[in-house]
Each structure stands twice: as structure tokens, then as C-alpha cells.
Scaffold this motif. Structure first.
Motif, PDB file in Angstrom:
ATOM      1  N   GLY A  16       3.752   3.870  -3.190  1.00 28.95           N
ATOM      2  CA  GLY A  16       3.975   2.943  -4.298  1.00 28.95           C
ATOM      3  C   GLY A  16       3.980   1.497  -3.850  1.00 28.95           C
ATOM      4  N   VAL A  17       4.567   1.227  -2.687  1.00 32.15           N
ATOM      5  CA  VAL A  17       4.564  -0.140  -2.171  1.00 32.15           C
ATOM      6  C   VAL A  17       3.130  -0.599  -1.910  1.00 32.15           C
ATOM      7  CG1 VAL A  17       5.148  -1.509  -0.116  1.00 32.15           C
ATOM      8  CG2 VAL A  17       6.902  -0.173  -1.247  1.00 32.15           C
ATOM      9  N   PHE A  18       2.331   0.275  -1.345  1.00 33.03           N
ATOM     10  CA  PHE A  18       0.933  -0.106  -1.095  1.00 33.03           C
ATOM     11  C   PHE A  18       0.144  -0.195  -2.392  1.00 33.03           C
ATOM     12  CE2 PHE A  18       1.611   0.874   3.363  1.00 33.03           C
ATOM     13  CZ  PHE A  18       0.790  -0.043   3.975  1.00 33.03           C
ATOM     14  N   TRP A  19       0.213   0.853  -3.236  1.00 33.90           N
ATOM     15  CA  TRP A  19      -0.638   0.928  -4.417  1.00 33.90           C
ATOM     16  C   TRP A  19      -0.196   0.009  -5.546  1.00 33.90           C
ATOM     17  CZ3 TRP A  19      -0.987   6.956  -4.789  1.00 33.90           C
ATOM     18  CH2 TRP A  19      -1.784   7.426  -3.749  1.00 33.90           C
ATOM     19  N   LEU A  20       1.093  -0.228  -5.667  1.00 31.02           N
ATOM     20  CA  LEU A  20       1.580  -1.019  -6.795  1.00 31.02           C
ATOM     21  C   LEU A  20       2.002  -2.428  -6.426  1.00 31.02           C
ATOM     22  CD1 LEU A  20       3.689   1.710  -8.596  1.00 31.02           C
ATOM     23  CD2 LEU A  20       1.417   0.899  -9.189  1.00 31.02           C
ATOM     24  N   ASP A  60     -18.618   8.134  -2.751  1.00 32.49           N
ATOM     25  CA  ASP A  60     -17.455   8.491  -1.930  1.00 32.49           C
ATOM     26  C   ASP A  60     -16.147   8.105  -2.611  1.00 32.49           C
ATOM     27  OD1 ASP A  60     -19.220   9.446  -0.045  1.00 32.49           O
ATOM     28  OD2 ASP A  60     -19.083   7.667   1.235  1.00 32.49           O
ATOM     29  N   TRP A  61     -16.098   6.905  -3.196  1.00 34.28           N
ATOM     30  CA  TRP A  61     -14.878   6.486  -3.877  1.00 34.28           C
ATOM     31  C   TRP A  61     -14.612   7.337  -5.118  1.00 34.28           C
ATOM     32  CZ3 TRP A  61     -10.790   4.129  -2.323  1.00 34.28           C
ATOM     33  CH2 TRP A  61     -10.854   3.254  -1.257  1.00 34.28           C
ATOM     34  N   LYS A  62     -15.687   7.738  -5.819  1.00 29.53           N
ATOM     35  CA  LYS A  62     -15.496   8.622  -6.978  1.00 29.53           C
ATOM     36  C   LYS A  62     -14.874   9.947  -6.547  1.00 29.53           C
ATOM     37  CE  LYS A  62     -18.404   9.161 -10.387  1.00 29.53           C
ATOM     38  NZ  LYS A  62     -17.923   8.735 -11.673  1.00 29.53           N
ATOM     39  N   VAL A  63     -15.350  10.496  -5.431  1.00 28.88           N
ATOM     40  CA  VAL A  63     -14.802  11.761  -4.919  1.00 28.88           C
ATOM     41  C   VAL A  63     -13.340  11.582  -4.514  1.00 28.88           C
ATOM     42  CG1 VAL A  63     -14.977  13.406  -3.011  1.00 28.88           C
ATOM     43  CG2 VAL A  63     -17.023  12.715  -4.249  1.00 28.88           C
ATOM     44  N   LEU A  64     -13.041  10.489  -3.818  1.00 30.37           N
ATOM     45  CA  LEU A  64     -11.662  10.244  -3.380  1.00 30.37           C
ATOM     46  C   LEU A  64     -10.707  10.084  -4.559  1.00 30.37           C
ATOM     47  CD1 LEU A  64     -12.191   7.745  -0.424  1.00 30.37           C
ATOM     48  CD2 LEU A  64     -11.484  10.129  -0.283  1.00 30.37           C
ATOM     49  N   MET A 106      -2.979   7.950   2.942  1.00 31.64           N
ATOM     50  CA  MET A 106      -2.959   6.694   3.699  1.00 31.64           C
ATOM     51  C   MET A 106      -4.266   6.487   4.474  1.00 31.64           C
ATOM     52  SD  MET A 106      -0.264   4.918   3.147  1.00 31.64           S
ATOM     53  CE  MET A 106      -0.164   3.773   4.493  1.00 31.64           C
ATOM     54  N   GLY A 107      -4.770   7.545   5.086  1.00 29.55           N
ATOM     55  CA  GLY A 107      -5.929   7.402   5.956  1.00 29.55           C
ATOM     56  C   GLY A 107      -7.259   7.283   5.239  1.00 29.55           C
ATOM     57  N   GLU A 108      -7.397   7.933   4.091  1.00 27.38           N
ATOM     58  CA  GLU A 108      -8.685   7.957   3.400  1.00 27.38           C
ATOM     59  C   GLU A 108      -8.773   7.003   2.212  1.00 27.38           C
ATOM     60  OE1 GLU A 108     -11.402   9.717   4.331  1.00 27.38           O
ATOM     61  OE2 GLU A 108     -10.277  10.391   6.077  1.00 27.38           O
ATOM     62  N   VAL A 109      -7.652   6.701   1.588  1.00 29.28           N
ATOM     63  CA  VAL A 109      -7.687   5.880   0.379  1.00 29.28           C
ATOM     64  C   VAL A 109      -7.022   4.525   0.603  1.00 29.28           C
ATOM     65  CG1 VAL A 109      -7.029   5.771  -2.051  1.00 29.28           C
ATOM     66  CG2 VAL A 109      -7.659   7.949  -1.054  1.00 29.28           C
ATOM     67  N   THR A 110      -5.779   4.537   1.014  1.00 26.83           N
ATOM     68  CA  THR A 110      -4.982   3.315   1.035  1.00 26.83           C
ATOM     69  C   THR A 110      -5.380   2.382   2.166  1.00 26.83           C
ATOM     70  OG1 THR A 110      -3.175   4.595   0.120  1.00 26.83           O
ATOM     71  CG2 THR A 110      -2.626   2.458   1.038  1.00 26.83           C
ATOM     72  N   TRP A 111      -5.383   2.884   3.387  1.00 27.67           N
ATOM     73  CA  TRP A 111      -5.609   2.015   4.535  1.00 27.67           C
ATOM     74  C   TRP A 111      -7.004   1.399   4.544  1.00 27.67           C
ATOM     75  CZ3 TRP A 111      -2.179  -0.487   6.891  1.00 27.67           C
ATOM     76  CH2 TRP A 111      -2.445  -1.107   8.104  1.00 27.67           C
ATOM     77  N   PRO A 112      -8.081   2.129   4.244  1.00 26.46           N
ATOM     78  CA  PRO A 112      -9.396   1.460   4.200  1.00 26.46           C
ATOM     79  C   PRO A 112      -9.478   0.363   3.136  1.00 26.46           C
ATOM     80  CG  PRO A 112      -9.706   3.813   4.349  1.00 26.46           C
ATOM     81  CD  PRO A 112      -8.242   3.585   4.127  1.00 26.46           C
TER      82      PRO A 112
END
Length: 155
Positions: free
Chosen positions: A30-34, A98-102, A120-126
Motif C-alpha cells: 500500500g505504501v508503494f502503490w498508494l 507484459d503489463w496486461k498479463v501482470l 514487489m519483484g515483477e510489478v512494484t519495483w520495476p
């Protein structure tokens, strides 16, 4: 009675551990996404689009982080809707596919079912590192590379 109390307390500790793990995952994501990603995206939109149109050339802009956060959150919502409105076809660039799949995987699993490592590794951090790089690379270029070449960054 003592045996059932021991089983009951182990069950409660197990449930408490699961919910505390879920709460920690929700807080971190939530801290990262919001908060962090919308603020960085909002600052980028503000610096690249809003400030050049609103602020005269030799004036200093004033930035309000709550406005940048709101701009970033609306930009994320716009990109999300745009991503879902695109058809599933091979004509799209691979990074959009790729983003649609994620995002589809994230929506089907939900925050309770998704792995923290994957989220964290596939969506947030990149996404976060890409946005921070977009914010930092021009600043570093202007303030370190150009003066070392003998060019004035304010002239």
C-alpha cells in the motif's frame, strides 16, 4: 481441558500470524502503490506538463506534494483503464502485453492471494525504479555532467 486449550492457543497463534503477515504485506504494498508511485508519477507529470504551461519563464514554481499525489493517482487510474480497453492482440508492443498479463494476474489473485516476492519483484519495483530514473537522470545530467564539460546549467 488442558489439551484442548493448547490446541486452541496454537490455532489462535497460527491465525494471528497469518493475519499479521497479511497486514504487513498490505501496508508495504500500500505504501508503494498508494503513496510512493503516485507521488513520483505526479511529480513527473507536474514537472513535464503542468509547470511549463503554467509558470512563466523566469519565475519559481511552487510544488504541492498532495496535488502531485492526486495527479499521479489519476494518471495511474487513466493508464489502468487504457490498458484494459486495449484488445488482446499480437499487434501490441511486447511491454504492453507484459503489463496486461501482470495486471490481470494481480487482479485475479487479489492482494491476499498474490505473493509478496512476485508483487514487489515483477510489478512494484520495476515501475518504481523506472519512474525514479525518469525523475533523477535529467537532474544528474544537468547538475553533474554538463558542469564537468564546462557548460553552464543555468545559462
Amino acid at each position: 481441558f488442558c489439551l484442548s486449550f493448547g490446541l486452541w492457543s496454537r490455532f489462535l497463534l497460527k491465525v494471528l500470524a497469518q493475519y499479521s503477515q497479511l497486514a504487513c504485506k498490505c501496508v508495504i504494498l500500500g505504501v508503494f502503490w498508494l503513496f510512493l508511485i503516485p507521488i513520483v508519477l505526479g511529480v513527473l507529470v507536474d514537472l513535464a506538463i503542468v509547470t511549463p504551461m503554467v509558470v512563466p519563464l523566469y519565475h519559481s514554481p511552487i510544488y504541492f506534494l498532495y496535488q502531485d499525489w492526486a495527479i499521479g493517482l489519476l494518471s495511474i487510474k487513466f493508464c489502468h483503464k487504457l490498458l484494459h480497453s486495449l484488445p488482446n492482440s499480437d499487434d501490441l508492443p511486447t511491454y504492453i502485453q507484459d503489463w496486461k498479463v501482470l495486471i490481470d494476474h494481480l487482479e485475479t489473485e487479489g492482494i491476499t492471494g498474490v505473493s509478496m516476492k512476485w508483487a514487489m519483484g515483477e510489478v512494484t519495483w520495476p515501475a518504481f525504479t523506472y519512474l525514479v530514473a525518469l525523475l533523477c537522470i535529467p537532474y544528474v545530467t544537468i547538475h553533474s555532467v554538463l558542469p564537468s564539460l564546462g557548460l553552464d546549467c543555468y545559462g
